[in-house]
Design a protein around this motif. Sequence first.
Motif, PDB file in Angstrom:
ATOM      1  N   LEU A 160       0.826  -1.207   0.000  1.00  0.00           N
ATOM      2  CA  LEU A 160       0.000   0.000   0.000  1.00  0.00           C
ATOM      3  C   LEU A 160       0.858   1.253   0.000  1.00  0.00           C
ATOM      4  O   LEU A 160       0.512   2.264  -0.625  1.00  0.00           O
ATOM      5  CB  LEU A 160      -0.941  -0.004   1.203  1.00  0.00           C
ATOM      6  N   ASN A 161       1.993   1.206   0.716  1.00  0.00           N
ATOM      7  CA  ASN A 161       2.919   2.346   0.696  1.00  0.00           C
ATOM      8  C   ASN A 161       3.472   2.589  -0.692  1.00  0.00           C
ATOM      9  O   ASN A 161       3.661   3.734  -1.118  1.00  0.00           O
ATOM     10  CB  ASN A 161       4.075   2.100   1.674  1.00  0.00           C
ATOM     11  N   GLU A 162       3.735   1.516  -1.424  1.00  0.00           N
ATOM     12  CA  GLU A 162       4.252   1.653  -2.781  1.00  0.00           C
ATOM     13  C   GLU A 162       3.203   2.234  -3.726  1.00  0.00           C
ATOM     14  O   GLU A 162       3.531   2.977  -4.655  1.00  0.00           O
ATOM     15  CB  GLU A 162       4.717   0.288  -3.306  1.00  0.00           C
ATOM     16  N   ILE A 163       1.938   1.900  -3.487  1.00  0.00           N
ATOM     17  CA  ILE A 163       0.865   2.328  -4.389  1.00  0.00           C
ATOM     18  C   ILE A 163       0.332   3.708  -4.018  1.00  0.00           C
ATOM     19  O   ILE A 163       0.230   4.610  -4.850  1.00  0.00           O
ATOM     20  CB  ILE A 163      -0.284   1.296  -4.382  1.00  0.00           C
ATOM     21  N   LEU A 164      -0.010   3.872  -2.729  1.00  0.00           N
ATOM     22  CA  LEU A 164      -0.677   5.104  -2.294  1.00  0.00           C
ATOM     23  C   LEU A 164       0.297   6.243  -2.011  1.00  0.00           C
ATOM     24  O   LEU A 164      -0.059   7.417  -2.153  1.00  0.00           O
ATOM     25  CB  LEU A 164      -1.505   4.824  -1.034  1.00  0.00           C
ATOM     26  N   LYS A 165       1.510   5.911  -1.567  1.00  0.00           N
ATOM     27  CA  LYS A 165       2.513   6.918  -1.193  1.00  0.00           C
ATOM     28  C   LYS A 165       2.045   7.789  -0.021  1.00  0.00           C
ATOM     29  O   LYS A 165       2.542   8.899   0.165  1.00  0.00           O
ATOM     30  CB  LYS A 165       2.861   7.820  -2.388  1.00  0.00           C
ATOM     31  N   ILE A 169      -2.380   6.337   5.744  1.00  0.00           N
ATOM     32  CA  ILE A 169      -3.518   5.606   5.188  1.00  0.00           C
ATOM     33  C   ILE A 169      -3.187   4.124   5.077  1.00  0.00           C
ATOM     34  O   ILE A 169      -4.004   3.253   5.432  1.00  0.00           O
ATOM     35  CB  ILE A 169      -3.920   6.183   3.819  1.00  0.00           C
ATOM     36  N   SER A 170      -1.998   3.808   4.593  1.00  0.00           N
ATOM     37  CA  SER A 170      -1.612   2.403   4.462  1.00  0.00           C
ATOM     38  C   SER A 170      -1.539   1.721   5.823  1.00  0.00           C
ATOM     39  O   SER A 170      -1.925   0.554   5.959  1.00  0.00           O
ATOM     40  CB  SER A 170      -0.268   2.295   3.743  1.00  0.00           C
ATOM     41  N   GLU A 171      -1.080   2.431   6.841  1.00  0.00           N
ATOM     42  CA  GLU A 171      -1.002   1.833   8.172  1.00  0.00           C
ATOM     43  C   GLU A 171      -2.381   1.666   8.798  1.00  0.00           C
ATOM     44  O   GLU A 171      -2.624   0.695   9.524  1.00  0.00           O
ATOM     45  CB  GLU A 171      -0.097   2.695   9.055  1.00  0.00           C
ATOM     46  N   PHE A 172      -3.294   2.581   8.511  1.00  0.00           N
ATOM     47  CA  PHE A 172      -4.678   2.426   8.990  1.00  0.00           C
ATOM     48  C   PHE A 172      -5.313   1.181   8.373  1.00  0.00           C
ATOM     49  O   PHE A 172      -5.939   0.373   9.073  1.00  0.00           O
ATOM     50  CB  PHE A 172      -5.486   3.673   8.634  1.00  0.00           C
TER      51      PHE A 172
END
Length: 252
Positions: A160-165, A169-172
């Motif tokens: 998610l970090n790679e996609i959303l940056k 949000i990715s940690e949530f």
Amino acid sequence: MDKTRTQQVLDTGILAGRILMESGSEMYRIEDTLKYILHTGGLTKPEIFTTPTGIFLSAQNIDITKMAQVTHSNINLEKVNLVNALSRQFSAGEITLDQLEAGLKQIDHSTRDFPFWWKLLSSFFISCFLMIIFIGKYDWLDFVPAGIVGMLGYGLDYYLNEILKVQFISEFIAGAAIALMAVGFQYLGLAQHINYLIIGAVMPLVPGVALTNALRDLISGHLISGLTRMVAGTLTALAIGGGIALILRFLA
């Protein structure tokens, strides 16, 4: 010292500082490293100002100031160690400025990170053993499920970090997925305690290094970076906890 040499010294220092900052180094380590590089390079009384998003370098009696913007950061202690080793060699006169600059460029572009499968395996064992440590007893029935949930949660957060940056949000979402998987494991009879699973599974996501560096920066007097990193670490913890709480509120 001629202007070309001065430019090279400042450029090399900026490169070293940027690598250290992007790799999650403490601010006092960055400033000490840059002082050694600039002083050994021939700049008397170097002047250094660092923030979590930028580095400013200059020295007394010169009319040149260098700045570098830092747009992202991660934890890569391998790069920190390699930069420190090169700076020590340069300060001891074992390598030249050209060799230092070339070595830093190689570190910046060629230092490899751990493969993703190795990170997943590590997150599995971190989740298992830290669950045992934090609950204070040997819960072997939840041992493997905690590792599986932690590994899948870490993998989801990574992608998610790679996609959303967008880190929070990715940690949530990863926190919510961990809670959802823990509920599912208990529903299927594969685990006994949801709380134990969640305690272990969130450990790979907890920003322990970032919070530790924030505290060290505060103690060293770097209030801007210390407070910034502390706020970022706190927001990360809130994001993880918020995702878990949302799932447990409706399903547990």
